[in-house]
Design a protein around this motif. Structure first.
Motif, mmCIF file in Angstrom:
data_model
loop_
_atom_site.group_PDB
_atom_site.id
_atom_site.type_symbol
_atom_site.label_atom_id
_atom_site.label_comp_id
_atom_site.label_asym_id
_atom_site.label_seq_id
_atom_site.Cartn_x
_atom_site.Cartn_y
_atom_site.Cartn_z
ATOM 1 N N ARG A 275 44.152 -21.293 83.008
ATOM 2 C CA ARG A 275 44.756 -22.325 83.856
ATOM 3 C C ARG A 275 44.448 -23.731 83.334
ATOM 4 N N ARG A 276 43.196 -23.984 83.001
ATOM 5 C CA ARG A 276 42.801 -25.338 82.597
ATOM 6 C C ARG A 276 43.339 -25.705 81.221
ATOM 7 N N ILE A 277 43.351 -24.761 80.312
ATOM 8 C CA ILE A 277 43.922 -25.033 78.990
ATOM 9 C C ILE A 277 45.421 -25.292 79.118
ATOM 10 N N THR B 117 35.419 -18.954 76.281
ATOM 11 C CA THR B 117 34.194 -19.734 76.142
ATOM 12 C C THR B 117 33.483 -19.872 77.483
ATOM 13 N N ASP B 118 32.176 -20.079 77.410
ATOM 14 C CA ASP B 118 31.386 -20.139 78.645
ATOM 15 C C ASP B 118 31.501 -21.481 79.366
ATOM 16 N N LEU B 119 32.423 -22.331 78.911
ATOM 17 C CA LEU B 119 32.743 -23.534 79.671
ATOM 18 C C LEU B 119 33.376 -23.182 81.015
ATOM 19 N N PHE B 120 34.099 -22.057 81.044
ATOM 20 C CA PHE B 120 34.902 -21.712 82.204
ATOM 21 C C PHE B 120 34.197 -20.681 83.081
ATOM 22 N N GLU B 121 34.472 -20.742 84.371
ATOM 23 C CA GLU B 121 33.868 -19.803 85.311
ATOM 24 C C GLU B 121 34.280 -18.372 84.989
ATOM 25 N N HIS B 122 35.553 -18.203 84.619
ATOM 26 C CA HIS B 122 36.077 -16.898 84.215
ATOM 27 C C HIS B 122 37.320 -17.151 83.377
ATOM 28 N N ASP C 35 53.195 -21.206 85.510
ATOM 29 C CA ASP C 35 53.069 -19.766 85.752
ATOM 30 C C ASP C 35 51.929 -19.134 84.959
ATOM 31 N N ALA C 36 51.222 -19.937 84.165
ATOM 32 C CA ALA C 36 50.195 -19.379 83.285
ATOM 33 C C ALA C 36 49.085 -18.696 84.075
ATOM 34 N N GLY C 37 48.687 -19.284 85.180
ATOM 35 C CA GLY C 37 47.627 -18.693 85.974
ATOM 36 C C GLY C 37 47.992 -17.319 86.509
#
Length: 363
Positions: free
Chosen positions: A85-87, A74-79, A117-119
């Protein structure tokens, strides 16, 4: 080592428009649910859904959690990395703050990442829900194609001998092969289905405006289950048949009063034909690429009512089977009933699949 009785796994599919969740108990589906979640409008919508899930399932704090996602797009995120990472961070905070080791993110082919480690593994985790469903299906069905038609997209995934065929993994790769088609039965703008449409013996140019979506088509044909019709209409107006006809009419510069109801039903069916044609052509690409000449067409998603016609259009000799009743293992005491749980497992297949795959890993 024997697992404790009533071993519980929560499977999550965090999408950009919906969140789907499955409670699996001792390897069988006990309950399945879906909530709307307009994630592009803010993370608070995902947080709200997670608290609703905690209210539905108080045992969440004792379960282990397996997560897949597409919401990072979604376009909420920068990339997409930012999205993953945020989710992951929010789920760790809300679902399992005290037992963080009980939360894993699906990265495909046996990769299960902790939230920390998700990122680092965001490329594996991003938009891998289709792989979970296809991998789970391949464990139960010898050969065929998974046809998962959702609100927004369709996945067409060939499998054989217990594995997913092909090397495409990212959305961009699957868009190139036809395995990912941005066609769904709720949110797809009708103007995306083609530049012209049949109307009373004529071929009219389509207005390239989001006047109507595919939900209007299947609401009028009577095929869309009202329980799945959760997204706002294109004009944020009512979803009754009168308002539905009004939205469809605008696609060709008319008003609903300009023709009788039967003409608008025929018009909806013309749009349906356009979508079936496109999905059948993409399915044919996948069949040809992998030589799937026999086996099953395993349907999933809220648009499964199109699958028989899509397969028939290709001429493929595939037997149509349903993920919810023939792949997912439904508990005898599933809520509110075995039949209802199977129907929701059909719609929420990735959440069921990711729970089943993780449960199998733990055995």
């Amino acid at each position: 080592m024997r697992r404790p009785e009533q071993h519980q796994v929560m499977g999550w599919d965090i999408g950009g428009a919906h969140v789907k969740a499955c409670l699996m108990r001792d390897g069988r589906v006990a309950d399945v649910a879906q909530w709307t979640c307009p994630l592009w409008q803010g993370m608070e919508h995902l947080e709200r859904v997670l608290y609703l899930a905690r209210a539905r399932w108080p045992q969440l704090h004792t379960a282990t959690h397996a997560v897949t996602m597409t919401g990072e797009m979604t376009d909420l995120f920068e990339h997409r990395e930012d999205g993953v990472r945020r989710i992951a961070a929010l789920l760790a905070d809300v679902l399992a703050p005290a037992t963080i080791d009980g939360l894993r993110f699906y990265g495909g082919e046996g990769l299960w990442c902790r939230s920390a480690d998700a990122g680092a593994h965001w490329r594996d985790i991003a938009s891998a829900n289709w792989l979970a469903t296809a991998s789970h299906t391949a464990q139960s069905v010898d050969e065929g194609v998974l046809i998962d038609i959702g609100s927004t997209t369709t996945d067409l995934i060939a499998f054989r001998a217990g594995r997913v065929l092909g090397s495409s993994r990212s959305d961009a790769q699957r868009l190139a092969t036809g395995e990912l088609v941005y066609h769904g039965v709720l949110r797809t703008p009708l103007c995306a289905l083609g530049p012209r449409i049949a109307w009373k013996g004529l071929r009219l140019n389509v207005m390239n405006e989001v006047f109507a979506t595919t939900a209007d088509v299947y609401r009028l044909t009577g095929e869309l289950d009202p329980a799945h019709d959760l997204q706002p209409s294109a004009d944020n107006a009512a979803k009754d048949l009168v308002a539905t006809r009004r939205r469809l009419a605008r696609m060709i510069g008319l008003d609903a009063r300009d023709a009788p109801d039967d003409d608008w039903l025929a018009f909806a069916r013309a749009w349906r034909e356009r979508q079936v044609d496109e999905l059948a052509s993409q399915l044919q690409r996948v069949i040809d690429a992998h030589g799937v000449l026999k086996g099953a067409a395993v349907s999933a998603g809220c648009g499964d009512f199109l699958v028989d016609d899509i397969v028939r259009r290709t001429g493929a000799k595939l037997t149509c089977r349903r993920y919810g009743s023939e792949v997912a293992r439904i508990a005898a005491d599933a809520l509110p009933s075995v039949e209802t749980a199977a129907r929701w497992a059909q719609v929420c297949a990735p959440s069921v699949a990711v729970a089943a795959l993780f449960d199998r890993e733990q055995r």
